[in-house]
Design an enzyme around this catalytic site. Structure first.
Site, short mmCIF file in Angstrom:
data_model
loop_
_atom_site.label_atom_id
_atom_site.label_comp_id
_atom_site.label_asym_id
_atom_site.label_seq_id
_atom_site.Cartn_x
_atom_site.Cartn_y
_atom_site.Cartn_z
N TYR A 1 1.05 -1.13 0.00
CA TYR A 1 -0.01 0.04 0.03
C TYR A 1 0.91 1.12 0.11
O TYR A 1 1.98 1.22 0.10
CB TYR A 1 -1.17 0.02 1.18
CG TYR A 1 -0.85 -0.04 2.74
CD1 TYR A 1 0.56 0.24 3.09
CD2 TYR A 1 -1.64 -0.25 3.42
CE1 TYR A 1 0.81 0.27 4.55
CE2 TYR A 1 -1.48 -0.38 4.91
CZ TYR A 1 -0.24 0.14 5.26
OH TYR A 1 -0.08 0.04 6.66
N GLU A 2 0.28 2.23 -0.38
CA GLU A 2 1.11 3.71 -0.66
C GLU A 2 2.05 3.52 -1.69
O GLU A 2 2.92 4.21 -1.64
CB GLU A 2 1.76 4.41 0.85
CG GLU A 2 0.51 4.53 1.76
CD GLU A 2 -0.38 5.58 1.39
OE1 GLU A 2 -0.10 6.31 0.40
OE2 GLU A 2 -1.56 5.57 2.07
#
Lengths: 602, 602
Positions: A447-448
């Site tokens: 994620y990110e």
């Protein structure tokens, strides 16, 4: 579940933040002399910082850490549009807000404490080590605050920032849609202007961390969407603020906005952190900044978030290490290999258990050192006196951000996996708690922005774009540390030798990319993750070497402590066991392009 | 759970066994000319073997693989001493027995098909790839058959082997107790002689795979316990057969024996495989072989099981690879980095996705090649004509067993983790199925002896004990392959160069251990896992190099196929991206001992 036996089970509630290491890093790795001389931080001394960190450490250890395993077991629960947090979370969050912990590194103008990133980084790490699922809520709120500070109107700042800074309200980032994950050009959500200057937002957003929950009074969703006449692709994306509850002019909460949580995901880990599918149906949104400039604001917010996710990796590594260490000191099994006794001993006496623990500790400390070094540059990038100094610091901190995100999160998986291994069969039993870290850590390199996205950023925007200037500036700084090491004792010299080999590998790879990437981007980008891992390893190892020198200096001025001796030992282990991976990465990049290109997955 | 969206979810039911690769390995890597010339295998030809593998592949793909995800979701269920298997398992097991798959590699005397290990290995891998939880039941039965063949009395063989060979009855291994995991010297379970020559077995055994379930009609528990006057430590352990249901002289099932399942574990993975806590309370047991010789019989059984667990690693790597490959060919996201189009493409076009897939494939194929090579030596160890040939083959196959177990299972985690990464955010969602492999794989480097236990076996019993003779014999064989590669085309030469570097690193490390391990075992054993990983990598890479040469020979004789071309490409990738890790392991061992010893975890 596990009955009738006296097998030790890990104590999943225990966590003690490594505040001594954090303070050491702030002192020795962040350029603290420059940071503390900035007018913003006038009067801030290390004793005060130590006191803050100790107090936060107590809060994290006593209130937040004990909820980690129980939160995992219960998970966030969805029912008819509402999400209920696991037992104890709401109360703990209320204390978190009450004590002002959300506000640590935010501006005093909106009620924050205005501490530098160098300090905020330590705080972020310890909250995440205590309970990553819990910590994601404040982490996203931090991002929303950043975005509003960057691009919000004065009125928006007045309406939202105080309550976000206190943590009374929380924030979210709404980027992903089913067809648009890494590729935001594919975002389809619509924003149609209303007569009153607001927008009607419609679309489905997925993977929204804390998109719905019952810990905060209101949620401020930041949402990417397209206005009717927006250009295609990433140049037609605008950023909107969509509150869960409308806020009237007095700041009081009004009607529920037209955004609904339609489900939450069933995930491998971070089960207590609700990952929502949000449905916006003509929800009222407020444009943030300029139309079609949403992506650049979002990148601002993402850079902070990416750095923070790297800290999550450090935190989970530290937590997994502490738990494995405690188990290894408790579990008795097998006589030692050196035949010194025929009695079974605690497993910490077995060489490979020591090796696993040493690797876990070195990766946790190395990641923390890398993150601290980066935080120092972030502070200088924001506040250094001259524009030139700010620009230089900014270039370096931006080069380092994908390393913190990519290297520390990949390491977290490695460390959490080793933690399971130290526990043997008990590690595979969920009640022991080691498995949770292995499950939780797996989201971090995704994620990110996946590790590949970080690596593409590193090679493209951070290395090739400036012709390798920043990369080589870092190499030059490393050479200067090598010279200090060469002038030191045999241990320093031996660490210096490994550092020098790794730095030379890095320079070779940078030169290779500069020479070839333009002609053959497919080949170069196939080496981007090995490059990121090499660079992350190198800069972490460099910081460990700087830490070793600082520890030796303190010891020779008469301040010998177990902590300083352990720091030297860990830095040495890092050099001999981890920095040595740099050569392998170099070979993969400079000698492995053709074999990667030759593969056909038809 | 995941609603309202068109995000692709992996198809968790699909699996196609790599029979072409398996047959290629049998043909080119097992010394098939020698094996097929053995009197035991007279008349066995590759066409027949190919037909068996194809039929088993259909069974595994159509009947077993579709139960993998659903079995994980439901898990084995415990209720009042009974364990209910997930939906479809009992029916699938009945078909497995009906079709005779349990009997493949067992002696014809008890109804087996008597196929060589070289073939059995392929079958074991594919069943485990299809469904590791399911496959553990037959795997444990295989072990029980081995133990009875080794040490059972004629009467015991007559009573139990036919029904175990058919799979009508299943087997278990009861070693672990709460205080006795890796260290069997600590086993406390008691065996008190009864008047009728049987023994009354009392004790608690934990982590008993398929200790209780409803797939087979009876379960044959093999149990380690101590007779009243047994010496302390491992020299006082005997092996007992404890049937779940007593068997009368006609072979019919009688009363339930006094062994109860008191709980099953809540585990990180392989949820469909029940891991039981068994309570023996004066259960009737039959001594197998000699009193106090239990450990050596158990080691016989464990050697087979350890090898099979290595195959589980290969299987799970293959399954994870296939699933990630299918996703990468389906998921559209982002324009390519080379700017050839501005449209989003399937992610398999992105360089780092290709790199991840290439690594997954190379580790799966490399592990399979290592296992096939080892199986060939196992066949020769059992059946070669001269005692000298059997002894040599035995030494080599015993050297290779910890590599198969250790290297292939550590690789499985690496591959399963990469599989999650290829899926991006979807990989973290349980319904996608990639996460199950990551969870399931984590047990592999733990059970049947942790990687450290394998590594201690490798360095102690397999390397130091014969003064490095076997290790250096393998190095000499590798040199001979290097010579063949050097005489080949540029690709062969380049692979040969990497192989040579890795082999030299191995020799350096062996020499290092021979020179230092006796004086300083604590230091040497701290390098045992790096040594195992180096050796596993080297022998896998060597087998890939042999495969490359075989493929090139076939191509130059006019048989060019996509499979053969892909084999060459994968072997090359293996050399350039994975064999290059050998140098790092060497540095850790030869230069990293002091820094490991210097660490103090007080």
């Amino acid at each position: 579940m596990y009955g009738a036996t006296q097998m030790p089970i890990g104590d999943t509630t225990m966590f003690t933040a490594p505040t001594q290491d954090m303070l050491f890093n702030i002192t020795h790795l962040t350029q603290w002399d420059k940071i503390s001389a900035l007018p913003q931080y006038d009067g801030l001394d290390l004793d005060d910082i130590g006191a803050v960190l100790e107090e936060y450490s107590r809060f994290c250890g006593e209130i937040i850490a004990p909820l980690n395993a129980s939160g995992d077991q219960t998970g966030a629960q969805y029912n008819a549009g509402r999400v209920t947090m696991p037992g104890g979370f709401t109360e703990a969050y209320a204390q978190f807000v009450e004590m002002g912990w959300q506000s640590l590194q935010h501006p005093e103008a909106f009620g924050g404490q205005g501490l530098p990133r160098s300090v905020g980084a330590a705080a972020t790490e310890m909250l995440n080590a205590a309970n990553m699922s819990f910590a994601l809520c404040p982490l996203l709120t931090d991002g929303a605050i950043e975005a509003l500070l960057t691009a919000g109107s004065d009125a928006q700042k007045q309406t939202y920032l105080a309550n976000l800074t206190s943590g009374k309200w929380s924030g979210t980032m709404n980027l992903t849609e089913p067809q648009a994950g890494s590729d935001l050009a594919l975002v389809k959500s619509k924003a149609v202007p209303n007569d009153d200057g607001t927008y009607a937002i419609t679309g489905t957003k997925i993977f929204i961390t804390y998109g719905e929950h019952d810990m905060s009074e209101n949620t401020v969703h930041l949402v990417l969407a397209r206005t009717p006449d927006a250009p295609a692709g990433v140049k037609g994306i605008s950023l909107f603020l969509v509150p869960k509850f409308m806020v009237d002019e007095s700041g009081a909460l009004g009607d529920r906005n037209a955004v609904q949580c339609v489900s939450i995901e069933h995930k491998l880990g971070i089960s207590a952190s609700p990952t929502a599918v949000l449905q916006f149906e003509n929800a009222t949104g407020f444009l943030i900044g300029d139309e079609n400039a949403g992506l650049s604001y979002m990148f601002e917010m993402m850079n902070s978030a990416r750095y923070a996710v790297g800290l999550q990796g450090v935190g989970i590594a530290e937590r997994a290490f502490q738990q494995a260490l405690a188990f290894a000191k408790d579990r008795v099994q097998s006589a030692p290999v050196d035949g010194s006794t025929r009695e079974a001993v605690t497993i910490i006496h077995h060489p490979d258990v020591r090796r696993l623990l040493a690797r876990m500790q070195a990766l946790a400390e190395g990641g923390r050192a890398l993150a601290a070094f980066t935080a120092g540059w972030q502070d200088l990038a924001r506040h250094a006196a001259s524009e030139g100094d700010r620009a230089e610091a900014s270039a370096i901190s931006e080069f380092l951000t994908p390393l913190v995100k990519g290297y520390c999160t990949e390491s977290a998986i490695d460390v959490a996996s080793a933690g399971v291994q130290v526990h043997g069969g008990m590690g595979f039993i969920e009640e022991t708690g080691a498995a949770q870290h292995y499950r939780d850590a797996r989201i971090l390199p995704i994620y990110e922005g996946t590790t590949a996205i970080q690596a593409n950023d590193l090679i493209g925007r951070k290395t090739l774009r400036d012709g390798g200037r920043t990369a080589l500036a870092l190499a030059a700084m490393i050479k200067s540390t090598e010279a200090d090491l060469a002038a030191g004792d045999p241990i320093a010299q031996s660490v210096g030798k490994q550092l020098s080999t790794a730095r030379a590998a890095f320079e070779t790879v940078v030169a290779h990319f500069l020479a070839t990437a333009k002609q053959n981007p497919g080949a170069a980008y196939g080496g981007s993750v090995p490059y990121l891992m090499l660079a992350g390893n190198l800069v972490s190892g460099w910081q460990m070497a700087r830490a070793l020198l600082a520890a030796q200096t303190e010891i020779s001025s008469g301040n010998s402590t177990p902590f300083l001796k352990a720091k030297i030992a860990t830095a040495r282990f890092y050099a001999d066991h981890i920095l040595v991976e740099a050569e392998t990465q170099k070979h993969r990049i400079t000698g492995g392009e053709d074999s990667l290109l030759a593969l056909d997955f038809a």
